[in-house]
Structures are given as C-alpha cells and as structure tokens.
Write a protein that holds these residues in place. Structure first.
Motif, PDB file in Angstrom:
ATOM      1  N   GLY A  80       0.806  -1.218   0.000  1.00 26.07           N
ATOM      2  CA  GLY A  80       0.000   0.000   0.000  1.00 26.07           C
ATOM      3  C   GLY A  80       0.833   1.259   0.000  1.00 26.07           C
ATOM      4  N   ASP A  81       0.290   2.305  -0.628  1.00 25.04           N
ATOM      5  CA  ASP A  81       0.914   3.630  -0.621  1.00 25.04           C
ATOM      6  C   ASP A  81      -0.073   4.632  -1.213  1.00 25.04           C
ATOM      7  N   GLY A  82       0.288   5.902  -1.111  1.00 21.65           N
ATOM      8  CA  GLY A  82      -0.445   6.974  -1.761  1.00 21.65           C
ATOM      9  C   GLY A  82       0.569   7.864  -2.433  1.00 21.65           C
ATOM     10  N   SER A  83       0.451   8.054  -3.739  1.00 18.70           N
ATOM     11  CA  SER A  83       1.445   8.861  -4.450  1.00 18.70           C
ATOM     12  C   SER A  83       1.288  10.328  -4.093  1.00 18.70           C
ATOM     13  N   GLY A  84       2.270  11.125  -4.462  1.00 18.73           N
ATOM     14  CA  GLY A  84       2.233  12.543  -4.142  1.00 18.73           C
ATOM     15  C   GLY A  84       1.267  13.340  -4.985  1.00 18.73           C
ATOM     16  N   VAL A  85       0.887  12.824  -6.156  1.00 21.24           N
ATOM     17  CA  VAL A  85       0.069  13.598  -7.089  1.00 21.24           C
ATOM     18  C   VAL A  85      -1.400  13.529  -6.712  1.00 21.24           C
ATOM     19  N   VAL A  86      -2.055  14.687  -6.661  1.00 19.99           N
ATOM     20  CA  VAL A  86      -3.475  14.747  -6.380  1.00 19.99           C
ATOM     21  C   VAL A  86      -4.172  15.341  -7.599  1.00 19.99           C
ATOM     22  N   ARG A  87      -4.766  14.467  -8.410  1.00 21.00           N
ATOM     23  CA  ARG A  87      -5.495  14.905  -9.597  1.00 21.00           C
ATOM     24  C   ARG A  87      -6.327  13.744 -10.101  1.00 21.00           C
ATOM     25  N   PRO A  88      -7.569  13.970 -10.480  1.00 21.53           N
ATOM     26  CA  PRO A  88      -8.433  12.854 -10.850  1.00 21.53           C
ATOM     27  C   PRO A  88      -7.837  11.930 -11.898  1.00 21.53           C
ATOM     28  N   ASP A  89      -7.120  12.492 -12.888  1.00 20.95           N
ATOM     29  CA  ASP A  89      -6.629  11.648 -13.975  1.00 20.95           C
ATOM     30  C   ASP A  89      -5.155  11.288 -13.822  1.00 20.95           C
ATOM     31  N   GLU A  94      -2.312   4.885 -11.228  1.00 14.64           N
ATOM     32  CA  GLU A  94      -1.421   4.991 -12.382  1.00 14.64           C
ATOM     33  C   GLU A  94       0.034   4.877 -11.962  1.00 14.64           C
ATOM     34  N   ALA A  95       0.367   5.424 -10.795  1.00 10.57           N
ATOM     35  CA  ALA A  95       1.736   5.320 -10.280  1.00 10.57           C
ATOM     36  C   ALA A  95       2.086   3.864  -9.975  1.00 10.57           C
ATOM     37  N   PHE A  96       1.130   3.116  -9.414  1.00 10.78           N
ATOM     38  CA  PHE A  96       1.348   1.688  -9.176  1.00 10.78           C
ATOM     39  C   PHE A  96       1.659   0.962 -10.478  1.00 10.78           C
ATOM     40  N   ARG A  97       0.917   1.280 -11.538  1.00  9.52           N
ATOM     41  CA  ARG A  97       1.131   0.616 -12.824  1.00  9.52           C
ATOM     42  C   ARG A  97       2.478   0.980 -13.422  1.00  9.52           C
ATOM     43  N   ALA A  98       2.768   2.271 -13.500  1.00  8.01           N
ATOM     44  CA  ALA A  98       4.004   2.728 -14.145  1.00  8.01           C
ATOM     45  C   ALA A  98       5.246   2.231 -13.428  1.00  8.01           C
ATOM     46  N   GLU A 102       2.136  -2.616  -9.327  1.00  9.09           N
ATOM     47  CA  GLU A 102       0.888  -3.341  -9.571  1.00  9.09           C
ATOM     48  C   GLU A 102       1.173  -4.754 -10.091  1.00  9.09           C
ATOM     49  N   ALA A 103       2.085  -4.857 -11.046  1.00 11.35           N
ATOM     50  CA  ALA A 103       2.437  -6.166 -11.592  1.00 11.35           C
ATOM     51  C   ALA A 103       3.082  -7.048 -10.527  1.00 11.35           C
ATOM     52  N   ALA A 104       3.913  -6.448  -9.665  1.00 10.34           N
ATOM     53  CA  ALA A 104       4.553  -7.209  -8.592  1.00 10.34           C
ATOM     54  C   ALA A 104       3.506  -7.777  -7.643  1.00 10.34           C
ATOM     55  N   ALA A 105       2.505  -6.955  -7.296  1.00  8.16           N
ATOM     56  CA  ALA A 105       1.444  -7.412  -6.397  1.00  8.16           C
ATOM     57  C   ALA A 105       0.658  -8.555  -7.032  1.00  8.16           C
ATOM     58  N   GLY A 109       0.304 -12.391  -5.755  1.00  9.39           N
ATOM     59  CA  GLY A 109      -1.004 -12.627  -5.152  1.00  9.39           C
ATOM     60  C   GLY A 109      -1.232 -11.783  -3.913  1.00  9.39           C
ATOM     61  N   ALA A 110      -0.615 -10.583  -3.891  1.00  9.94           N
ATOM     62  CA  ALA A 110      -0.748  -9.702  -2.729  1.00  9.94           C
ATOM     63  C   ALA A 110      -1.816  -8.641  -2.976  1.00  9.94           C
ATOM     64  N   GLU A 111      -2.554  -8.307  -1.947  1.00  4.82           N
ATOM     65  CA  GLU A 111      -3.547  -7.235  -2.042  1.00  4.82           C
ATOM     66  C   GLU A 111      -2.815  -5.903  -2.223  1.00  4.82           C
ATOM     67  N   LEU A 112      -3.331  -5.062  -3.128  1.00  2.00           N
ATOM     68  CA  LEU A 112      -2.740  -3.748  -3.390  1.00  2.00           C
ATOM     69  C   LEU A 112      -3.717  -2.684  -2.911  1.00  2.00           C
TER      70      LEU A 112
END
Length: 363
Positions: A80-89, A94-98, A102-105, A109-112
C-alpha cells in the motif's frame, strides 16, 4: 530496541531476494517480527508516475522479494501507498502501474491498497510538537506488521499525507518535528532500503539514477536513516528529521553495523541543488534568503497545463495568466512539491548568483 543496521552488496535486481535475505539474517530475520497469519503491510516509495528505471520509486523486484520472504515465514503480504500527485486523472493507481508495483502485487497474489481511496483515520498525537492530530491511512493502522521499503536517494523534504501543512513550515527544524510527530504514531517494525540503484542530485523525483549496489535493513527506521545519510556523504545530524527524532528518543546517533563496513560501502552522492540551504542556520537564512535561493520556475515549453502543481501547492503560489502557469516568488516557500510532482518535468530550478557560487565551491 535492536538498532543494528545491516549493509549488503547487491549488484543488480536479479539478485535482490538473496541480498535482502542476507541483510535480514544479519539483524535477526523476519521471524522475530512476523507470526503465522499476520497481515504484513509493505509500504514502498511510490512518489510519482515513473518507470522503475528512473529510480524515483522503490523497484518492483524489491517488493516481489519481500512478498515471497513474508509468505515463507507464514505472513500475508499487503502492498500500500499513496502517491504525491493529487489529480483525478493522475492517480496513485497509475503510479502503481508505471512503477511496476501493480504487476509485482499481481504476480505475488498480494492485495494492493491505494491509501488515497481506502481512507484515513484521525488520531491524536501525544507529546506532539507540530501536529496534535493527524490523518493516518487505515491500512497502516489495521496491519499487524508494517514494513517500510524506502529508496536510497537525495531528498529535500519528506512527503506524507499532511505534506501540504508540513511544507508550510519554512523552518526546517519545525518541518523535522512535524515528520517525527507522524513517526511517533506509526513506527514501522522494519525498514528495507532499496539502494541497488539510488538517486543523487535533485531528488526525490528529478535527480540522476546512480548504481550504488546496496541493500540496507534495520528494525529501527531512524538508525537506518542515520546510516544512509552518512553512506551518501551527508552529515546525519544536519538532516532535520534525524535531529528531531534523536531529540525525542528515537533511534541512536551511532547505530551498530553488520555486513559491509561503512568505509567500504560509502558513496558520494551529489546533493540536491537546494540542499545547501538546509545547512544554513535559520537566523542567518532569514537574512540571506533573498540572495541564497534556489527558485522553481515553470518551463512553458514543457508545461501541459495539467495543473498538478497548482493542486499540490500548499502556499497557493502558482497562478494562471493567459493560459500560462507562473510561480509567484512572493508566495513560494520553496518546498519543491511542484517540481517533484510535475508529470512533464516542466518545473525547473533557477539559482541566484550567490547560490551558484556556493554550489560551485562545494563541488
């Protein structure tokens, strides 16, 4: 509290699991903090929407290795985490994917968990020096064990959920106290630092990747930060968070070391351009602020008018005029959030003449 810090060599990410396992064995292993069935939250550094090779975020190989090691001792890994960017899009998802997290989780088989959408709990802070009440991610409070997975990099300021309020504290000592207020509520049980490829210069998001070839681990985050600071050539006691933590009884000024000796592992990272000002005493900085500055400005040729910088400016210093964004120097508190979080690297640095002279002499 075991404050030993281990340092282990790791030449590339294909060898990271064995390096982490060695680093953990040198301080006591995962078994000492994880019981079978424990929900173990891994908190990587997912600052921005950047690929792993940029060295802005914790490398996904480190996250995968930790998931596997946790399962081996019977724990249930959660990421789990929260990125620094605050914007709907432009979001944490998206940070997890880039970043490859996300792929590692998925592969493990880990909850993200996205801290920004999973919610926060308001808590009181006993003996607070800056923030008597804080909002802490629910996932952190609900986990049985919390493990921090930081990235070895230069860093002007540290970002948290309350970064906007904290960045408004211009005095760096007060900023350090604010971060320790958070740490006093949420102390990770373990920290494993990704130093295989670090970042020097204008960290945490605009520096240069550097092959440092190390994994560090400690049950005590403050002790780890003390060693990591010295490792890259920064006096640990001049780092505001270290100084504030030690003054409140967290960590130790001289942690015991295991593994590679510090003098053999030592690196010399280039400091962030604004890092020199951190070494100037507050009373002197108030006098020299006009002459000893590193100011952010927006390169309009790169700016896509996404306004991520506007949404993340705690001082409300970024203004739009004729479809162009500009930073008001009278309002800017030089927290560099705009620079860290711009997805287009459009926020650049302009040094004063005196600052150029000081920086040149340091290098």
């Amino acid at each position: 509290m075991n404050t030993t810090v281990s340092i282990v060599r790791c030449s590339d990410y294909s060898k990271v699991k064995s390096a982490i396992k060695e680093a953990l064995s040198l301080i006591g292993g995962l078994e000492s903090i994880i019981a079978p069935g424990n929900r173990v939250l891994l908190k990587p550094n997912v600052l921005a929407i950047r690929p792993p090779e940029d060295a802005v975020t914790t490398h996904p190989a480190v996250v995968s290795a930790m998931c596997e090691l946790i399962r081996e001792v019977g724990g249930i890994p959660i990421i789990g985490d929260g990125s620094g960017v605050v914007r709907p899009d432009v979001s944490t998802a998206e940070a997890f994917r880039a970043s490859g997290i996300e792929a590692a989780a998925s592969s493990c088989g880990a909850e993200l968990i996205n801290f920004e959408t999973s919610g926060y709990t308001e808590v009181s802070v006993p003996a607070a020096r800056q923030f008597p009440r804080l909002y802490i991610a629910k996932a952190v409070l609900e986990a049985d064990v919390v493990i921090s997975l930081p990235k070895l990099k230069t860093h002007e300021l540290t970002l948290h959920k309350i970064r906007k309020q904290a960045h408004a504290l211009e005095d760096r000592d007060r900023f350090g106290e604010a971060i320790v207020d958070i740490y006093s509520i949420v102390k990770p049980h373990l920290a494993v630092m990704d130093g295989v490829v670090g970042m020097e210069g204008n960290g945490p998001a605009n520096g240069t990747p550097i092959n440092s070839g190390l994994i560090l681990a400690s049950y005590d985050c403050v002790s780890l930060d003390m060693v990591a600071s010295e490792l890259i050539g920064i006096d640990p006691l001049k780092v505001p968070t270290n100084k504030a933590a030690l003054s409140r009884g967290f960590g130790t000024e001289k942690p015991e070391l295991a593994g590679v000796p510090l003098e053999e592992a030592g690196l010399k990272f280039k400091m962030a351009e604004g890092g020199v000002t951190a070494m100037v005493p507050p009373f002197l900085m108030r006098t020299l602020r006009k002459y000893l500055t590193v100011k952010p400005f927006i390169n309009t040729s790169k700016c896509a008018l996404c306004k991520a910088c506007v949404l993340n400016c705690s001082a409300h210093a970024i203004e739009e005029m004729n479809k162009t964004l500009k930073i008001n120097p009278e309002k800017c508190i030089q927290c560099y959030c705009c620079r860290e979080l711009c997805p287009n690297d459009a926020v650049e640095i302009r040094k004063s003449f005196l600052m150029k002279v000081v920086t040149r002499r340091r290098t």
